[in-house]
Scaffold this motif. Structure first.
Motif, PDB file in Angstrom:
ATOM      1  N   ALA A 182       0.844  -1.206   0.000  1.00 18.41           N
ATOM      2  CA  ALA A 182       0.000   0.000   0.000  1.00 18.41           C
ATOM      3  C   ALA A 182       0.878   1.255   0.000  1.00 18.41           C
ATOM      4  N   TRP A 183       2.013   1.175  -0.696  1.00 20.94           N
ATOM      5  CA  TRP A 183       2.962   2.290  -0.673  1.00 20.94           C
ATOM      6  C   TRP A 183       2.385   3.604  -1.218  1.00 20.94           C
ATOM      7  N   PRO A 184       1.449   3.614  -2.193  1.00 22.99           N
ATOM      8  CA  PRO A 184       0.897   4.917  -2.601  1.00 22.99           C
ATOM      9  C   PRO A 184       0.193   5.642  -1.452  1.00 22.99           C
ATOM     10  N   ALA A 185      -0.553   4.877  -0.633  1.00 24.85           N
ATOM     11  CA  ALA A 185      -1.216   5.501   0.515  1.00 24.85           C
ATOM     12  C   ALA A 185      -0.192   6.006   1.525  1.00 24.85           C
ATOM     13  N   ARG A 186       0.894   5.248   1.713  1.00 22.59           N
ATOM     14  CA  ARG A 186       1.954   5.691   2.630  1.00 22.59           C
ATOM     15  C   ARG A 186       2.568   7.002   2.134  1.00 22.59           C
ATOM     16  N   LEU A 187       2.807   7.087   0.822  1.00 18.35           N
ATOM     17  CA  LEU A 187       3.390   8.312   0.266  1.00 18.35           C
ATOM     18  C   LEU A 187       2.488   9.518   0.508  1.00 18.35           C
ATOM     19  N   LEU A 188       1.196   9.321   0.319  1.00  6.94           N
ATOM     20  CA  LEU A 188       0.267  10.437   0.514  1.00  6.94           C
ATOM     21  C   LEU A 188       0.209  10.856   1.983  1.00  6.94           C
ATOM     22  N   CYS A 189       0.282   9.899   2.892  1.00  7.44           N
ATOM     23  CA  CYS A 189       0.321  10.249   4.320  1.00  7.44           C
ATOM     24  C   CYS A 189       1.577  11.057   4.641  1.00  7.44           C
ATOM     25  N   LEU A 190       2.723  10.633   4.112  1.00 13.42           N
ATOM     26  CA  LEU A 190       3.970  11.361   4.342  1.00 13.42           C
ATOM     27  C   LEU A 190       3.914  12.753   3.725  1.00 13.42           C
ATOM     28  N   SER A 191       3.281  12.865   2.556  1.00 14.56           N
ATOM     29  CA  SER A 191       3.123  14.180   1.934  1.00 14.56           C
ATOM     30  C   SER A 191       2.257  15.087   2.800  1.00 14.56           C
ATOM     31  N   GLY A 192       1.187  14.532   3.361  1.00 13.14           N
ATOM     32  CA  GLY A 192       0.341  15.315   4.260  1.00 13.14           C
ATOM     33  C   GLY A 192       1.102  15.801   5.480  1.00 13.14           C
ATOM     34  N   LEU A 193       1.914  14.936   6.062  1.00 11.07           N
ATOM     35  CA  LEU A 193       2.710  15.330   7.220  1.00 11.07           C
ATOM     36  C   LEU A 193       3.758  16.382   6.842  1.00 11.07           C
ATOM     37  N   THR A 194       4.325  16.263   5.635  1.00 11.50           N
ATOM     38  CA  THR A 194       5.285  17.264   5.163  1.00 11.50           C
ATOM     39  C   THR A 194       4.622  18.632   5.082  1.00 11.50           C
ATOM     40  N   GLN A 195       3.435  18.678   4.490  1.00  9.41           N
ATOM     41  CA  GLN A 195       2.736  19.954   4.333  1.00  9.41           C
ATOM     42  C   GLN A 195       2.353  20.546   5.686  1.00  9.41           C
ATOM     43  N   GLN A 196       1.956  19.708   6.635  1.00 12.93           N
ATOM     44  CA  GLN A 196       1.616  20.226   7.956  1.00 12.93           C
ATOM     45  C   GLN A 196       2.850  20.791   8.655  1.00 12.93           C
ATOM     46  N   ALA A 197       3.991  20.126   8.481  1.00 12.76           N
ATOM     47  CA  ALA A 197       5.226  20.639   9.076  1.00 12.76           C
ATOM     48  C   ALA A 197       5.602  21.980   8.454  1.00 12.76           C
ATOM     49  N   LEU A 198       5.401  22.126   7.156  1.00 11.78           N
ATOM     50  CA  LEU A 198       5.675  23.407   6.496  1.00 11.78           C
ATOM     51  C   LEU A 198       4.762  24.500   7.042  1.00 11.78           C
ATOM     52  N   LEU A 199       3.499  24.181   7.226  1.00 10.98           N
ATOM     53  CA  LEU A 199       2.551  25.164   7.744  1.00 10.98           C
ATOM     54  C   LEU A 199       2.891  25.570   9.179  1.00 10.98           C
ATOM     55  N   ASN A 200       3.517  24.668   9.932  1.00  4.76           N
ATOM     56  CA  ASN A 200       3.915  24.956  11.316  1.00  4.76           C
ATOM     57  C   ASN A 200       5.332  25.509  11.402  1.00  4.76           C
ATOM     58  N   ALA A 201       5.960  25.764  10.235  1.00  2.00           N
ATOM     59  CA  ALA A 201       7.338  26.264  10.189  1.00  2.00           C
ATOM     60  C   ALA A 201       8.341  25.283  10.782  1.00  2.00           C
ATOM     61  N   GLU A 202       8.000  24.005  10.793  1.00  2.97           N
ATOM     62  CA  GLU A 202       8.914  22.963  11.271  1.00  2.97           C
ATOM     63  C   GLU A 202       9.669  22.415  10.053  1.00  2.97           C
ATOM     64  N   LEU A 203      10.631  23.192   9.573  1.00  6.42           N
ATOM     65  CA  LEU A 203      11.272  22.877   8.293  1.00  6.42           C
ATOM     66  C   LEU A 203      12.118  21.615   8.353  1.00  6.42           C
ATOM     67  N   ASP A 204      12.781  21.381   9.462  1.00  6.91           N
ATOM     68  CA  ASP A 204      13.577  20.156   9.568  1.00  6.91           C
ATOM     69  C   ASP A 204      12.687  18.917   9.540  1.00  6.91           C
ATOM     70  N   ALA A 205      11.569  18.980  10.254  1.00 12.59           N
ATOM     71  CA  ALA A 205      10.634  17.851  10.234  1.00 12.59           C
ATOM     72  C   ALA A 205      10.061  17.661   8.832  1.00 12.59           C
ATOM     73  N   ALA A 206       9.737  18.780   8.164  1.00 11.55           N
ATOM     74  CA  ALA A 206       9.209  18.694   6.792  1.00 11.55           C
ATOM     75  C   ALA A 206      10.220  18.024   5.875  1.00 11.55           C
ATOM     76  N   GLN A 207      11.492  18.387   6.033  1.00 10.88           N
ATOM     77  CA  GLN A 207      12.526  17.791   5.194  1.00 10.88           C
ATOM     78  C   GLN A 207      12.644  16.292   5.468  1.00 10.88           C
ATOM     79  N   ALA A 208      12.539  15.891   6.715  1.00 11.77           N
ATOM     80  CA  ALA A 208      12.651  14.469   7.055  1.00 11.77           C
ATOM     81  C   ALA A 208      11.498  13.666   6.457  1.00 11.77           C
ATOM     82  N   PHE A 209      10.269  14.162   6.603  1.00  8.85           N
ATOM     83  CA  PHE A 209       9.114  13.468   6.015  1.00  8.85           C
ATOM     84  C   PHE A 209       9.243  13.404   4.497  1.00  8.85           C
ATOM     85  N   ASN A 210       9.638  14.514   3.883  1.00 10.53           N
ATOM     86  CA  ASN A 210       9.744  14.572   2.431  1.00 10.53           C
ATOM     87  C   ASN A 210      10.835  13.630   1.913  1.00 10.53           C
TER      88      ASN A 210
END
Length: 848
Positions: free
Chosen positions: A463-491
């Motif tokens: 189910a890797w496509p669903a996993r990718l979309l979850c990671l993308s969602g977490l990346t975007q939330q980290a960007l919105l929270n200005a957590e750039l290091d976390a965003a980079q790790a998820f991405n």
């Protein structure tokens, strides 16, 4: 063909140009400048070949002898053609040896034009022409216009640098050239009309002329137009009159197919005949062209396919059923699905969706097709399995139809319980992934994050496509929270998974998140390079990923705007907007916003607000929740009001919208607007300061600035320094204003943030000059000798990372890291890493 007239300064009859002729230097100059003795124009009817030859003829040197041989496409025997050619040269009856000898020993510079050469394949005539072209007289130049490419030894001429060929695509009118025909129309309307005509006609000369004669019907906003009688008459006389009945029927069938090849034609028209008919249509220049630059697939020229593409009733559906069968046999599920829909075999279309994955959602028009199928057939047919529910849900979320998406997600409950505990857990994990994205897009961050994390813990490897979309969602939330290091790790985790699965489509989707991260860190050039590379790779795919390319174009437009490249940005915004509109992507909003900002940069606020109204109208028509667009529309509007000197309107709008993002029930900003809330806050301070209502404005801005600096948000830091300058100037603190201005300009140069400087100038036209900064200096300030990538490497060096760690974090090789480090040392004039960090701190290139 071109009409003939008696020429006063030349002997005999020569062609004349239409009174509506538009001289096109971009085509004529290369032809006249070329030293090749053979010029070939090979293009379908109505491409402007005769007019172009005529324009070249009329510019011939005075001492040049001109001979014009109009053939009108006739299929002549060699003897008749030879006789006509001799007459054009002013000779009597001659045989071939005498004609060749005459051409070889010409004493006068001669230009010999053959217009509309034989349209039907004629090997004897072609071989005779080849013998004529082989005559190497330095005084003889051949000019040949033809709908088909004669069977001559073109490779030899090309290798000997004796052939200049004008490509058929180059003959098409450009948007600027069409605007020339609309000189009597108001400029803004002329631009819009010209763009629509180009979109509908692809610049085909005859099509443009017919559109203008018909009152610019092709310029209307509707996608479907009534068929032009003039166009159909033109096709009848210029195309169908020269074809056998079976070729006419084959062409009309092919005009209804999105794409075809020889094998499909064999299936449709019969073994042994289909491929021959296709070859004959190609040979005769019947508007058959490559499909998206494919080496195998073909299509009928789109404007003509659209012109004859009305419903063909049951007969037309029968052709599509047969095409669907062929695509199924080839296991080309995309083509089979499209033809099943065209044949109105909806149950077959739904059954074919079992072969689709989430990747198919980003191919061609699949979002629109899936949504239309779902609306037309209802839940009973389109939601028959968890896989179908996932596809339809993803399409609804992509289009911004959140209420329908919620109803669709709820349908997963119908498939519980599953036969085993493991399958039940996977069903629940899929529900959590889909529900997480719905909540994320609705602005409910905490609940969405919990769903994403829970889904990641349970989703199986397949189910890797669903996993990718979850990671993308977490990346975007980290960007919105200005957590750039976390965003980079998820991405990074997501990109590694996409590359391991060999999914270029998902890699492109994730690179959009990566580019947002780079933009926020003040590296727009690096982000643009990243998106340019992925765009080039995606464009080479057989099935054009239209939705993804649209989003990439819009983001590249924003990056170009940020760097002050308005002309480049305008092209990206236009192409991205068209793709997003075609794909029913809710992010079409940002195409309109980009166009509005470009208009405001020119102080054309009437057009800027018109673009904003058009964006709002589209969102409302498509019933997209106002949480997607209301905040950013009001923020951009307020920006324009401040530039116009209307702070009261800005204050009212910003105060209202800020309440939506603050307080106990606050929502997150939309994923594509990661600096929205900070911009609303500093614009509100500017508006209140202008109205002399602000309380502690500098302290509020400095609080925002501290947050931006702590999270290494260079782009936002630049905007805030310039806002502090503006506020300090308004309240009389000139020293602070001057200091903030210099810092802001330095940051703008370092991070290529020219749009921020432009917006300051629009709000306060005299501020820069009052502090001794002229416009040119403000546009070119660059105190930073390092590139964006070198700054990233230096920042990681300053944090104590080894070269290997830097390579892993930036997804580059160890050799590349060492190269960057060597260049950094050279530019800063140092020999060691510690020295480089110390110098960089002193210059303000890094802050630790």
């Amino acid at each position: 063909m071109t009409a003939m007239t008696l020429c006063l300064d030349r002997p005999g009859f020569l062609p004349r140009l239409s009174s509506h002729h538009l001289a096109r230097e971009r085509l004529v100059e290369p032809l006249l400048a070329s030293t090749a003795r053979v010029k070939l124009l090979c293009a379908p009817a109505g491409s402007g070949k005769s007019a172009l030859l005529t324009e070249c003829l009329l510019r011939a040197p005075a001492d040049c002898r001109l001979c014009w041989l109009p053939m009108a496409g006739e299929s002549l025997d060699v003897g008749t053609f030879q006789q006509r050619l001799a007459q054009a040269l002013g000779l009597g009856s001659v045989d071939e040896p005498d004609l060749l000898d005459y051409l070889t020993h010409l004493q006068t510079p001669t230009w010999l034009f053959i217009d509309d050469y034989c349209r039907v394949s004629n090997s004897e005539l072609d071989h005779f022409l080849d013998r004529l072209l082989a005559v190497r007289s330095p005084l003889l130049n051949w000019w040949l216009a033809s709908r088909r490419r004669p069977q001559c030894n073109w490779p030899r001429l090309l290798l000997d640098d004796e052939l200049y060929e004008c490509e058929a695509r180059a003959l098409a009118f450009t948007e600027c050239e069409v605007q020339h025909f609309l000189s009597d129309v108001e400029p803004a309307l002329a631009t819009h009309t010209a763009r629509r005509i180009i979109q509908r006609s692809s610049g085909w000369c005859a099509g443009v002329r017919i559109a203008l004669l018909g009152g610019c019907q092709w310029a209307a906003d509707q996608d479907k137009q009534e068929r032009s009688t003039t166009l159909l008459d033109y096709l009848h006389h210029e195309l169908f009159s020269t074809l056998a009945p079976e070729l006419i029927e084959a062409w009309q069938v092919l005009a209804h197919l999105p794409r075809f090849n020889a094998s499909l034609c064999e299936h449709l028209f019969g073994a042994g005949e289909g491929a021959q008919w296709l070859h004959a249509l190609q040979e005769m220049g019947c508007f058959i062209e490559p499909w998206e630059d494919s080496a195998e697939w073909l299509r009928v020229f789109v404007p003509l396919a659209r012109a004859v593409g009305d419903e063909r009733g049951s007969a037309g559906r029968a052709w599509h059923r047969r095409a669907c069968q062929w695509f199924c046999a080839e296991e080309d599920w995309q083509g089979a699905f499209e033809h099943a829909l065209l044949a109105e075999e909806f149950e077959v279309a739904v059954s074919l969706l079992q072969h689709f994955s989430l990747e198919h959602l980003f191919r061609r028009e699949n979002v629109r097709l899936l949504l239309n199928l779902h609306e037309r057939q209802g839940e009973g047919l389109t939601l028959g399995s968890p896989q179908l529910v996932g596809l339809i849900t993803a399409a609804l979320l992509f289009a911004g139809r959140f209420d329908q998406a919620a109803e669709c997600i709820a349908q997963l409950a119908r498939f519980a319980p599953q036969p085993s505990v493991m399958l039940q857990r996977q069903l629940l994990a899929r529900w959590q992934a889909q529900q997480g994205w719905l909540l994320h897009l609705l602005g409910r961050m905490d609940a969405a994050r919990a769903h994403f994390i829970d889904a990641l813990a349970e989703l199986a490897p397949d189910a890797w496509p669903a996993r990718l979309l979850c990671l993308s969602g977490l990346t975007q939330q980290a960007l919105l929270n200005a957590e750039l290091d976390a965003a980079q790790a998820f991405n990074r985790e997501a990109l590694c998974l996409a590359r391991a699965q060999g999914s270029l489509l998902f890699e492109g989707l994730l690179e959009l998140d990566h580019a947002q991260l780079l933009e926020q860190r003040g590296a727009p050039r690096r982000a643009e390079s990243l998106l340019a590379d992925i765009h080039e790779m995606l464009s080479r795919q057989a099935d054009r990923p239209t939705p993804l390319l649209g989003r990439i174009a819009l983001q590249r437009g924003r990056l170009a705007l940020c760097q002050g490249q308005d002309a480049v940005a305008a092209q990206f915004f236009q192409s991205g907007l068209q793709d997003c509109l075609h794909s029913q992507d809710k992010r079409a909003l940002y195409g309109f916003l980009g166009q509005a900002q470009l208009a405001a940069n020119q102080r054309d606020y009437a057009h800027a607000f018109d673009r904003l109204r058009e964006a709002e109208r589209l969102m409302q028509q498509r019933q997209i929740p106002d949480t997607v667009y209301r905040g950013v529309l009001l923020q951009i509007s307020s920006h324009f009001w401040l530039q116009q000197g209307r702070p009261q309107l800005a204050r009212e709008a910003l105060t209202r919208v800020l309440r939506h993002y603050r307080g106990p029930h606050a929502r997150q900003a939309p994923p594509a607007t990661f600096m929205l809330i900070a911009r609303i806050e500093y614009l509100l301070v500017l508006a209140q300061t202008r109205m002399q209502e602000a309380q502690q404005p500098l302290e509020r801005l400095k609080t925002l600035l501290d947050h931006a600096q702590q999270h290494a948000m260079l782009a936002l830091e630049t905007e805030l320094q310039l806002a502090i300058c503006e506020v300090a100037d308004l309240i009389g603190e000139t020293e602070l204003a001057a200091s903030a201005l210099q810092t802001g300009l330095k940051l703008a140069g370092r991070g290529q943030q020219q749009q921020a400087v432009c917006e300051l100038r629009l709000r306060q036209p005299t501020l820069l000059s009052r502090y001794g900064v002229d416009d040119e200096s403000a546009a070119t300030i660059e105190s930073n000798p390092l590139s964006g990538r070198e700054l990233e490497v230096l920042g990681l060096i300053a944090q104590g990372n080894s070269n290997q760690q830097i390579a892993e974090q930036l997804f580059i090789s160890l050799h590349t890291v060492k190269t960057h480090a060597r260049r950094i040392h050279s530019k800063l004039g140092v020999e060691r890493r510690t020295q480089a960090v110390a110098i960089a701190k002193k210059l303000g290139l890094i802050s630790l």
